[in-house]
Design a protein around this motif. Structure first.
Motif, PDB file in Angstrom:
ATOM      1  N   ALA A  11       0.839  -1.203   0.000  1.00 13.35           N
ATOM      2  CA  ALA A  11       0.000   0.000   0.000  1.00 13.35           C
ATOM      3  C   ALA A  11       0.873   1.252   0.000  1.00 13.35           C
ATOM      4  O   ALA A  11       1.827   1.338   0.768  1.00 13.35           O
ATOM      5  N   THR A  33      -6.862  -3.394  -9.119  1.00 11.47           N
ATOM      6  CA  THR A  33      -7.571  -4.529  -8.509  1.00 11.47           C
ATOM      7  C   THR A  33      -7.927  -4.271  -7.045  1.00 11.47           C
ATOM      8  O   THR A  33      -8.896  -4.809  -6.536  1.00 11.47           O
ATOM      9  N   GLY A  34      -7.139  -3.413  -6.367  1.00 11.80           N
ATOM     10  CA  GLY A  34      -7.459  -3.055  -4.984  1.00 11.80           C
ATOM     11  C   GLY A  34      -8.836  -2.411  -4.909  1.00 11.80           C
ATOM     12  O   GLY A  34      -9.593  -2.635  -3.956  1.00 11.80           O
ATOM     13  N   TYR A  37     -11.486  -5.072  -4.598  1.00 15.94           N
ATOM     14  CA  TYR A  37     -11.612  -5.593  -3.228  1.00 15.94           C
ATOM     15  C   TYR A  37     -12.301  -4.556  -2.337  1.00 15.94           C
ATOM     16  O   TYR A  37     -13.113  -4.897  -1.482  1.00 15.94           O
ATOM     17  N   ARG A  38     -11.966  -3.290  -2.562  1.00 15.40           N
ATOM     18  CA  ARG A  38     -12.571  -2.226  -1.758  1.00 15.40           C
ATOM     19  C   ARG A  38     -14.080  -2.127  -1.989  1.00 15.40           C
ATOM     20  O   ARG A  38     -14.844  -1.814  -1.072  1.00 15.40           O
ATOM     21  N   SER A  98      -8.393  -5.433   4.227  1.00 14.25           N
ATOM     22  CA  SER A  98      -7.231  -6.317   4.305  1.00 14.25           C
ATOM     23  C   SER A  98      -7.584  -7.701   4.871  1.00 14.25           C
ATOM     24  O   SER A  98      -7.319  -8.722   4.224  1.00 14.25           O
ATOM     25  N   ARG A 107     -11.607 -13.864  -3.346  1.00  9.17           N
ATOM     26  CA  ARG A 107     -10.464 -13.851  -4.284  1.00  9.17           C
ATOM     27  C   ARG A 107     -10.818 -14.572  -5.585  1.00  9.17           C
ATOM     28  O   ARG A 107     -10.520 -14.089  -6.667  1.00  9.17           O
TER      29      ARG A 107
HETATM   30  O1   DC Z   1      -4.160  -1.360  -3.300  1.00 11.14           O
HETATM   31  P1   DC Z   1      -5.214  -1.097  -2.242  1.00 11.14           P
HETATM   32  O2   DC Z   1      -4.660  -0.519  -0.961  1.00 11.14           O
HETATM   33  O3   DC Z   1      -6.356  -0.304  -2.741  1.00 11.14           O
HETATM   34  O4   DC Z   1      -5.773  -2.559  -1.867  1.00 11.14           O
HETATM   35  C1   DC Z   1      -6.755  -2.758  -0.878  1.00 11.14           C
HETATM   36  C2   DC Z   1      -6.615  -4.117  -0.220  1.00 11.14           C
HETATM   37  O5   DC Z   1      -6.976  -5.151  -1.122  1.00 11.14           O
HETATM   38  C3   DC Z   1      -5.243  -4.465   0.334  1.00 11.14           C
HETATM   39  O6   DC Z   1      -5.262  -4.481   1.742  1.00 11.14           O
HETATM   40  C4   DC Z   1      -4.940  -5.848  -0.148  1.00 11.14           C
HETATM   41  C5   DC Z   1      -6.090  -6.235  -1.021  1.00 11.14           C
HETATM   42  N1   DC Z   1      -5.683  -6.620  -2.373  1.00 11.14           N
HETATM   43  C6   DC Z   1      -5.392  -7.947  -2.585  1.00 11.14           C
HETATM   44  O7   DC Z   1      -5.446  -8.751  -1.663  1.00 11.14           O
HETATM   45  N2   DC Z   1      -5.065  -8.360  -3.844  1.00 11.14           N
HETATM   46  C7   DC Z   1      -4.996  -7.482  -4.857  1.00 11.14           C
HETATM   47  N3   DC Z   1      -4.664  -7.926  -6.085  1.00 11.14           N
HETATM   48  C8   DC Z   1      -5.266  -6.116  -4.646  1.00 11.14           C
HETATM   49  C9   DC Z   1      -5.604  -5.718  -3.371  1.00 11.14           C
END
Ligand code: DC
Length: 221
Positions: A11, A33-34, A37-38, A98, A107
């Motif tokens: 991050a 991709t984050g 997940y968000r 997270s 996932r």
């Molecule tokens: O990049 P970011 O901080 O926006 O990502 C948010 C959360 O998503 C981070 O804590 C880990 C997870 N993440 C993940 O597990 N796999 C990814 N490919 C992208 C993010």
């Protein structure tokens, strides 16, 4: 499958900024991709769904329409038609996402979506497991890093620019905790792919990092 540039890193390492600029300059579709997940984290928080409520999580996943779009110079994230670009960056979402992102059903669904986006496009995709897991055969793999202190400074500045208040020490502690969780989890932990090129952005300007990344991409063509 098009041309794939995979950018992984912790991050605040600058993945978002660099992927956006690479997308613009090299005409690649940029996938954060984050943000995916968000979106799921936001939807779970809004509906008060806990990490062990599998059926409800499945329902959220089946009904989440996530659209990522570069609009003019802004990166926009839409969830079921609503612009959630700002809402997904709140500290509440950052802290929940997270532990949430280690759930296998989440996932599986998001990785499937990530692979589908690359079917008909040349892309730059950034995340934690792109070069190791989502696209182990990516054309280019970059692992972008920076010290936790530098990443915390950047995150506070970024938040300020978005009108979100944040405290440096809290952000630093959150970053360290998130690094630990992201890199020690059993499923798809954050780690550098063996064939990824390590790029430390701590003492580099954004422009210098972009130039180095373009050099890496050109050298692997
Ligand atoms: O990049 P970011 O901080 O926006 O990502 C948010 C959360 O998503 C981070 O804590 C880990 C997870 N993440 C993940 O597990 N796999 C990814 N490919 C992208 C993010």
């Amino acid at each position: 499958m098009g041309f794939i540039v995979a950018i992984d890193g912790p991050a605040g390492s600058g993945k978002g900024t660099i992927a956006k600029l690479l997308g613009e300059r090299l005409n690649l579709t940029n996938i954060d991709t984050g943000a995916m997940y968000r979106c799921i984290a936001l939807q779970m928080l809004r509906n008060n769904i806990g990490l062990n409520e599998e059926e409800k999580i499945k329902d959220i996943l089946d009904n989440a329409d996530i659209v990522l779009k570069s609009e003019e110079s802004e990166y926009k994230v839409y969830l079921n038609g609503e612009d959630v670009s700002l809402a997904i960056r709140s500290e509440e979402v950052s802290n929940f996402v997270s532990p949430m992102s280690k759930l296998q059903i989440i996932r599986d669904k998001l990785i499937d979506l990530q692979r589908k986006t690359a079917e008909n496009a040349d892309i730059v995709m950034e995340g934690r497991d792109i070069g190791t897991n989502v696209f182990p055969n990516a054309d280019v793999k970059i692992y972008l890093d920076a010290t936790p202190e530098e990443r915390a400074r950047r995150r506070v500045k970024q938040n300020m620019e978005k009108g979100l208040e944040s405290d440096y020490n809290t952000v630093l502690e959150d970053i360290k905790a998130r690094d630990y969780r992201d890199s020690t989890r059993e499923i798809a932990p954050l780690k550098q792919a063996e064939d990824a090129i390590y790029l430390d952005s701590t003492n580099l300007t954004i422009e210098e990092v972009v130039e180095k990344a373009i050099e890496i991409i050109n050298n692997s063509k």
